[in-house]
Design a protein around this motif. Structure first.
Motif, PDB file in Angstrom:
ATOM      1  N   GLU A 289       7.246   6.433  14.531  1.00 49.20           N
ATOM      2  CA  GLU A 289       8.099   5.270  14.821  1.00 49.20           C
ATOM      3  C   GLU A 289       8.312   4.418  13.568  1.00 49.20           C
ATOM      4  OE1 GLU A 289       7.272   1.370  17.327  1.00 49.20           O
ATOM      5  OE2 GLU A 289       6.779   3.195  18.448  1.00 49.20           O
ATOM      6  N   LYS A 290       7.261   4.332  12.744  1.00 47.29           N
ATOM      7  CA  LYS A 290       7.328   3.502  11.532  1.00 47.29           C
ATOM      8  C   LYS A 290       7.883   4.280  10.345  1.00 47.29           C
ATOM      9  CE  LYS A 290       5.338  -0.216  13.241  1.00 47.29           C
ATOM     10  NZ  LYS A 290       6.022  -1.505  13.316  1.00 47.29           N
ATOM     11  N   GLY A 291       8.131   5.573  10.544  1.00 45.92           N
ATOM     12  CA  GLY A 291       8.663   6.399   9.459  1.00 45.92           C
ATOM     13  C   GLY A 291       7.628   6.717   8.393  1.00 45.92           C
ATOM     14  N   VAL A 292       6.380   6.844   8.792  1.00 46.51           N
ATOM     15  CA  VAL A 292       5.301   7.125   7.840  1.00 46.51           C
ATOM     16  C   VAL A 292       4.747   8.522   8.126  1.00 46.51           C
ATOM     17  CG1 VAL A 292       3.020   6.393   7.049  1.00 46.51           C
ATOM     18  CG2 VAL A 292       4.672   4.676   7.800  1.00 46.51           C
ATOM     19  N   GLU A 293       4.485   9.284   7.080  1.00 44.89           N
ATOM     20  CA  GLU A 293       3.953  10.631   7.275  1.00 44.89           C
ATOM     21  C   GLU A 293       2.446  10.566   7.579  1.00 44.89           C
ATOM     22  OE1 GLU A 293       4.859  13.441   4.196  1.00 44.89           O
ATOM     23  OE2 GLU A 293       3.706  15.038   5.183  1.00 44.89           O
ATOM     24  N   LEU A 294       2.048  11.298   8.603  1.00 44.92           N
ATOM     25  CA  LEU A 294       0.621  11.366   8.952  1.00 44.92           C
ATOM     26  C   LEU A 294       0.023  12.679   8.432  1.00 44.92           C
ATOM     27  CD1 LEU A 294      -1.850  10.278  10.675  1.00 44.92           C
ATOM     28  CD2 LEU A 294      -0.991  11.722  12.515  1.00 44.92           C
ATOM     29  N   VAL A 295      -1.161  12.593   7.855  1.00 46.12           N
ATOM     30  CA  VAL A 295      -1.870  13.777   7.365  1.00 46.12           C
ATOM     31  C   VAL A 295      -3.307  13.727   7.885  1.00 46.12           C
ATOM     32  CG1 VAL A 295      -2.723  15.001   5.305  1.00 46.12           C
ATOM     33  CG2 VAL A 295      -0.477  13.889   5.261  1.00 46.12           C
TER      34      VAL A 295
ATOM     35  N   PHE B 287      -3.445   8.816   6.020  1.00 44.50           N
ATOM     36  CA  PHE B 287      -4.419   9.892   6.216  1.00 44.50           C
ATOM     37  C   PHE B 287      -5.359   9.507   7.354  1.00 44.50           C
ATOM     38  CE2 PHE B 287      -3.085  10.238   1.829  1.00 44.50           C
ATOM     39  CZ  PHE B 287      -2.904  11.611   1.656  1.00 44.50           C
ATOM     40  N   LEU B 288      -5.563  10.452   8.236  1.00 42.62           N
ATOM     41  CA  LEU B 288      -6.530  10.216   9.312  1.00 42.62           C
ATOM     42  C   LEU B 288      -7.731  11.127   9.084  1.00 42.62           C
ATOM     43  CD1 LEU B 288      -7.377   8.992  12.038  1.00 42.62           C
ATOM     44  CD2 LEU B 288      -6.091  10.806  13.164  1.00 42.62           C
ATOM     45  N   GLU B 289      -8.876  10.518   8.739  1.00 43.78           N
ATOM     46  CA  GLU B 289     -10.104  11.311   8.538  1.00 43.78           C
ATOM     47  C   GLU B 289     -10.566  11.780   9.917  1.00 43.78           C
ATOM     48  OE1 GLU B 289     -13.474  13.170   7.583  1.00 43.78           O
ATOM     49  OE2 GLU B 289     -13.588  11.471   8.958  1.00 43.78           O
ATOM     50  N   THR B 290     -10.916  13.053  10.009  1.00 45.24           N
ATOM     51  CA  THR B 290     -11.020  13.682  11.337  1.00 45.24           C
ATOM     52  C   THR B 290     -12.360  13.499  12.058  1.00 45.24           C
ATOM     53  OG1 THR B 290     -11.619  15.703  10.169  1.00 45.24           O
ATOM     54  CG2 THR B 290      -9.312  15.469  10.852  1.00 45.24           C
ATOM     55  N   ASN B 291     -13.371  12.968  11.381  1.00 46.14           N
ATOM     56  CA  ASN B 291     -14.679  12.884  12.044  1.00 46.14           C
ATOM     57  C   ASN B 291     -14.632  11.993  13.296  1.00 46.14           C
ATOM     58  OD1 ASN B 291     -17.471  13.666  12.080  1.00 46.14           O
ATOM     59  ND2 ASN B 291     -17.958  11.543  11.594  1.00 46.14           N
ATOM     60  N   ALA B 292     -13.868  10.902  13.207  1.00 46.33           N
ATOM     61  CA  ALA B 292     -13.786   9.979  14.353  1.00 46.33           C
ATOM     62  C   ALA B 292     -13.153  10.655  15.579  1.00 46.33           C
ATOM     63  CB  ALA B 292     -12.991   8.739  13.978  1.00 46.33           C
ATOM     64  N   ILE B 293     -12.348  11.697  15.323  1.00 40.07           N
ATOM     65  CA  ILE B 293     -11.701  12.403  16.444  1.00 40.07           C
ATOM     66  C   ILE B 293     -12.774  13.048  17.327  1.00 40.07           C
ATOM     67  CG2 ILE B 293     -10.122  14.307  17.050  1.00 40.07           C
ATOM     68  CD1 ILE B 293      -8.618  13.747  14.440  1.00 40.07           C
ATOM     69  N   TYR B 294     -13.905  13.396  16.722  1.00 44.88           N
ATOM     70  CA  TYR B 294     -14.970  14.055  17.471  1.00 44.88           C
ATOM     71  C   TYR B 294     -16.011  13.085  18.031  1.00 44.88           C
ATOM     72  CZ  TYR B 294     -13.534  18.819  16.777  1.00 44.88           C
ATOM     73  OH  TYR B 294     -12.843  19.997  16.862  1.00 44.88           O
ATOM     74  N   ARG B 295     -15.807  11.773  17.798  1.00 44.90           N
ATOM     75  CA  ARG B 295     -16.798  10.832  18.324  1.00 44.90           C
ATOM     76  C   ARG B 295     -16.546  10.598  19.808  1.00 44.90           C
ATOM     77  NH1 ARG B 295     -17.174   7.833  14.514  1.00 44.90           N
ATOM     78  NH2 ARG B 295     -19.139   8.698  13.815  1.00 44.90           N
TER      79      ARG B 295
ATOM     80  N   MET C  74       0.836  -1.211   0.000  1.00 45.21           N
ATOM     81  CA  MET C  74       0.000   0.000   0.000  1.00 45.21           C
ATOM     82  C   MET C  74       0.868   1.257   0.000  1.00 45.21           C
ATOM     83  SD  MET C  74      -3.110  -0.714  -0.183  1.00 45.21           S
ATOM     84  CE  MET C  74      -3.704  -2.379  -0.433  1.00 45.21           C
ATOM     85  N   ASP C  75       0.538   2.170  -0.913  1.00 48.39           N
ATOM     86  CA  ASP C  75       1.263   3.445  -0.959  1.00 48.39           C
ATOM     87  C   ASP C  75       0.639   4.454   0.008  1.00 48.39           C
ATOM     88  OD1 ASP C  75       2.947   2.564  -3.045  1.00 48.39           O
ATOM     89  OD2 ASP C  75       1.305   2.887  -4.469  1.00 48.39           O
ATOM     90  N   ALA C  76      -0.644   4.306   0.224  1.00 47.37           N
ATOM     91  CA  ALA C  76      -1.350   5.209   1.149  1.00 47.37           C
ATOM     92  C   ALA C  76      -2.451   4.432   1.856  1.00 47.37           C
ATOM     93  CB  ALA C  76      -1.957   6.377   0.386  1.00 47.37           C
ATOM     94  N   ILE C  77      -2.719   4.819   3.080  1.00 46.42           N
ATOM     95  CA  ILE C  77      -3.844   4.216   3.819  1.00 46.42           C
ATOM     96  C   ILE C  77      -4.658   5.355   4.424  1.00 46.42           C
ATOM     97  CG2 ILE C  77      -4.567   2.683   5.698  1.00 46.42           C
ATOM     98  CD1 ILE C  77      -1.885   1.216   5.398  1.00 46.42           C
ATOM     99  N   ILE C  78      -5.978   5.235   4.306  1.00 47.49           N
ATOM    100  CA  ILE C  78      -6.859   6.230   4.928  1.00 47.49           C
ATOM    101  C   ILE C  78      -7.595   5.549   6.080  1.00 47.49           C
ATOM    102  CG2 ILE C  78      -8.798   7.822   4.567  1.00 47.49           C
ATOM    103  CD1 ILE C  78      -8.092   7.695   1.513  1.00 47.49           C
ATOM    104  N   TYR C  79      -7.470   6.115   7.286  1.00 49.44           N
ATOM    105  CA  TYR C  79      -8.172   5.575   8.452  1.00 49.44           C
ATOM    106  C   TYR C  79      -9.321   6.512   8.825  1.00 49.44           C
ATOM    107  CZ  TYR C  79      -4.010   2.657   9.054  1.00 49.44           C
ATOM    108  OH  TYR C  79      -2.994   1.773   8.862  1.00 49.44           O
TER     109      TYR C  79
END
Lengths: 533, 325
Positions: B215-221, B117-125, B60-65
């Motif tokens: 820690e894993k060397g992956v960029e978070l957005v 990528f971290l989709e932000t809606n879950a941050i508000y749950r 995977m080149d990108a993952i969206i959570y």
């Protein structure tokens, strides 16, 4: 803490309280329960616990004052010179006591009314102003209330009323009264306890016994099974039908399914939570009164309310129905009505009026909204009609030689009652009375079973497997209900089996909850329906 | 003392210990049976995020959570078609941020994407007090986590080669919904300086996710998918602040007019989520942004990614019915 059926309560709070309760000496045990109850209330209500403090202190002090007044009255009587004087002294003290009791009841019920109903009344007042053409609108008040305010207020009223009526003695131990008013398993969803039944046992500090512990755990597991496997599973489809029906063109069959499933969900959630509550009390050796007695075996709406939310029904009966019926104007009404309507129908006007008061309060108690008032009115009409028709129907059945004890007729009456209950619950769960009426119209005018046969009912959040699980647990609950109806205690029955069978039943129950429970990803557990009352 | 250690009490104590031991043993056995590698399925409720575990390692080149906002807005197969990079949407309905953290931890053991990528809606749950406890129980006894998969247990698959029996999602986490149900609040992003507070300990979970990625060397957005029901400017402001604190990029698609959403047509539930039509527009914008900003590779024509090429046909089949709408 949002529910009794939660990890925080079941795996943290309750075990810690039970452990500390076991370790401390007998004298300290009631104080542990009181401390735990106050911590529980604080966790749920934070500083709004102050309302509970007001109620508890007010009934404690006023009960002592009533007792003192009664004592003074007794002391003053020997000094009276004649019967007239004695009567005057008694009347004088009785008036003061009545004034005090009325004041305390009005203050506490008034507080409850302000906190829970002011928004409803102001909103309706604003609507009236709007209709009158004025632009002036009152701001809607918002109040935070203490957890269980509707439950402990009724307990407080019953306590002060019973002290006034000499049914119980005023408690001189504030801790005992406070524990009766706050015992943590009952504070959130009831049942509504009576001081005379529970207070002494709560304060006795008896140790936890092996039987109480195991029986309590079994009762709790059964409650968790009902709530987690059935109620939480049905929450998806019930929410879908009741919240989306106007967008999805659901037919009458789906609306009826929604009404039936909501009734099952409500029963499984409420009675399941009450099982956990009673089981928790049982662990500490406290017998908490039953709130349900197989309500879906009822053959009439009157019988249903004797089996459903029993403690609320008996409270209304003792503190509203009887006082209203026995009041002077009602006695007079009955006397006059007997002359005109005869023995059968004579007492009915007074009874119907008293029932009207009960169901108005019942509707309001369930919530501040017209749909709840209608819910009360609906049951009032059904019960009143039942009473009015009874003498006629009895004669007709005799004339037609219909045996009402025969099984087919009993099944018919049970199904008829269940359907009427489901329709009532449909209004109860609707988003306002107008929405409830719309749903009822669809149910009646567009009733079809098409959605049951074309698979549509399997696409609304739960599939065939979910229906099978729900049906299996409903049948299990029915079988256990049947055992209880025949006077068999399921837990005693299990206790008499061989250890292998006994443990197999327990492990099966645990695995059913863990595997078939509707929790975790994709499920939103139903909020305790009666928790914000 | 004599009373406490009576024969009867010792018997009861030993029985209790045995009962607990058997109970834990049964739950352990059930956990073995329910671990995702032990079965395959394509219909189970909310299994989509677990499909990422079945993907070959480091592909995977990108993952969206995130939650349902993520799986309804981003279509990895469309990204592949248009840009050739691989992406997976590891999300489930009403996902709590604590579960997102658990997914990030679990999946980054197998994947090394360039960007997460971290989709932000879950941050508000808002999480209830049970969630951290449940997470711990789930980690110890996985049956509590995977119990919902009971409908799809295939006893024949147990003890077989796990990769043969692990379910892969043809849509790579995207959920195809073509219902049209217009939004009532298309003007939801009203400018304000207010900040909407993130509930409870959710920020700590975001910090944990950041730490795992670092820690894993992956960029978070951080990324916010369009939603007229769930998003507003006060939440946007808070996410801007949070991204600055963490030192990560933040993109709010609710403010990107060039996405070109039509809230009368591109939502399936009155603005709560975008539908397939909305997702197509969002993905087009997002794909361009991700490919350029993070220089994601183009694997089209690479034999190692031939499975992805086949998905194009399947995707066309699945989405065919939307053409008439």
């Amino acid at each position: 803490m949002s529910s009794y059926i939660s990890i925080t309560y079941l795996l943290v709070f309750l075990p810690i309280v039970a452990l500390v309760f076991t370790l401390v000496p007998r004298k300290a045990k009631p104080f542990i329960l009181l401390a735990a109850s106050l911590v529980f209330m604080y966790l749920c209500s934070h500083y709004w616990i102050v309302y509970w403090v007001f109620t508890t202190v007010s009934i404690f002090v006023s009960a002592l004052l009533i007792e003192k007044s009664k004592k003074k009255c007794k002391e003053a009587l020997p000094a009276a010179e004649n019967k007239e004087q004695k009567k005057a002294i008694k009347k004088s003290f009785a008036r003061k006591q009545l004034l005090l009791v009325t004041l305390i009841i009005v203050a506490n019920i008034g507080l409850l009314a302000v906190l829970r109903y002011s928004q409803f009344f102001v909103a309706n007042f604003n609507k009236i102003l709007q209709v009158c053409g004025t632009d002036f609108q009152l701001a809607l008040p918002k109040f935070a209330a203490c957890i269980g305010i509707s439950f402990y207020t009724l307990q407080a009223v019953s306590y002060i009323h019973d002290v006034y009526k000499d049914k119980i003695q005023a408690d001189h131990n504030f801790g005992r009264l406070a524990l009766y008013m706050s015992f943590f398993p009952i504070i959130m969803e009831g049942p509504i306890c009576r001081y005379g039944d529970t207070a002494q046992k709560l304060w006795s500090g008896d140790r936890i016994t092996y039987k109480n512990f195991t029986f309590g755990m079994q009762r709790m597991a059964f409650g968790i099974l009902k709530k987690v496997v059935v109620a939480d599973r049905l929450n998806v489809i019930v929410t879908s039908i009741f919240r989306e029906y106007q967008y999805c063109d659901y037919d009458g069959g789906i609306i009826f399914l929604g009404a039936v499933l909501y009734t099952i969900e409500l029963y499984m959630e409420f009675s399941g939570t009450i099982d956990v509550v009673i089981g928790s009390g049982e662990i500490f050796g406290v017998t908490i009164p039953e709130n349900f007695r197989q309500p879906f075996f009822s053959k009439s709406i009157t019988e249903f309310w004797q089996r459903w939310h029993i403690t609320l029904g008996t409270w209304f009966k003792d503190y509203i129905f009887y006082p209203v019926t026995m009041s002077k104007p009602m006695k007079k009404l009955t006397k006059n009505a007997r002359k005109k309507l005869g023995r059968n129908y004579g007492p009915m006007p007074a009874s119907i009026f008293a029932f009207g008061c009960v169901w108005l309060c019942n509707g309001l108690w369930h919530g501040a909204g017209w749909e709840f008032l209608f819910f009360g009115f609906y049951h009032f009409v059904l019960i009143s009609l039942g009473s009015l028709i009874l003498p006629v129907s009895t004669k007709l059945f005799e004339k037609w030689h219909i045996d009402r004890n025969k099984l087919p007729y009993r099944i018919f009456t049970i199904l008829r009652t269940a359907i009427l209950v489901c329709i009532g619950e449909m209004f109860f769960n609707s988003r306002g009375l107008t929405e409830g009426m719309k749903m009822f119209k669809v149910l009646v005018t567009q009733f079809t079973l098409k959605s049951f046969f074309n698979g549509a009912i399997f696409t609304m959040g739960i599939d065939r497997f979910d229906y099978i699980v729900v049906l299996a647990v409903v049948l299990l609950v029915f079988a256990i209900g049947l055992m209880k109806e025949k006077g068999i205690s399921p837990r005693e029955w299990i206790a008499q089996r061989h250890v292998v069978i006994r443990w197999s039943i327990f492990f099966a129950m645990i695995l059913i909850i863990v595997i078939f429970g509707a929790y975790g990803t994709g499920y939103i557990p139903i909020d305790p329906i009666y928790a914000n009352f | 003392m004599k009373k406490i250690f009576s024969k009867d009490n010792i018997k009861k104590f030993l029985a209790s210990v045995l009962f607990v031991a058997i109970g834990v043993g049964l739950l352990g056995g059930a956990s073995y049976l329910f671990t995702p590698e032990k079965f395959h399925t394509d219909t189970v409720k909310d299994v989509k995020p677990y499909g990422l575990l079945a993907e070959p390692d480091n592909t995977m080149d990108a993952i969206i959570y995130g939650d349902s906002e993520a799986f309804s807005a981003f279509s990895p197969v469309q990204m592949w078609e248009e840009h050739g990079f691989t992406c997976y949407v590891c999300s489930s309905a009403s996902q709590y941020i604590s579960l997102t953290e658990s997914f990030v931890r679990q999946t980054l053991e197998h994947q090394k994407p360039r960007v997460v990528f971290l989709e932000t809606n879950a941050i508000y749950r808002k999480m209830n007090s049970d969630d951290p406890g449940l997470n711990k129980i789930e980690a110890t006894l996985p049956v509590f986590k995977y119990h919902n998969l009971w409908k799809n247990i295939d006893p024949a698959g147990i003890n077989e080669n796990e990769n043969d029996y692990c379910w892969q999602d043809d849509l790579k986490g995207f959920k195809y919904i073509d219902i049209i149900n217009k939004s009532r609040h298309p003007d939801y992003m009203k400018k304000t300086k207010k900040l909407q507070k993130v509930p409870g300990s959710n920020l700590q979970h975001v910090q944990n996710i950041y730490n795992i990625c670092k820690e894993k060397g992956v960029e978070l957005v951080l990324i916010s998918a369009p939603s007229t029901v769930n998003w507003n400017y006060a939440k946007h402001n808070m996410m801007v602040k949070l991204s600055k604190q963490l030192g990560v990029k933040y993109i709010d698609l609710n403010l990107e007019d060039s996405v070109g959403l039509d809230w009368n047509h591109d939502t399936c539930d009155r603005g709560d989520h975008v539908n397939y039509f909305g997702a197509t527009k969002v993905t087009k914008f997002f794909g361009n942004y991700a490919a350029k900003t993070f220089s994601l590779p183009d694997h089209r024509g690479d034999a190692a990614y031939s499975d992805w090429a086949k998905l194009k046909v399947k995707y066309a089949e699945v989405t065919a019915r939307s053409k008439n709408k």
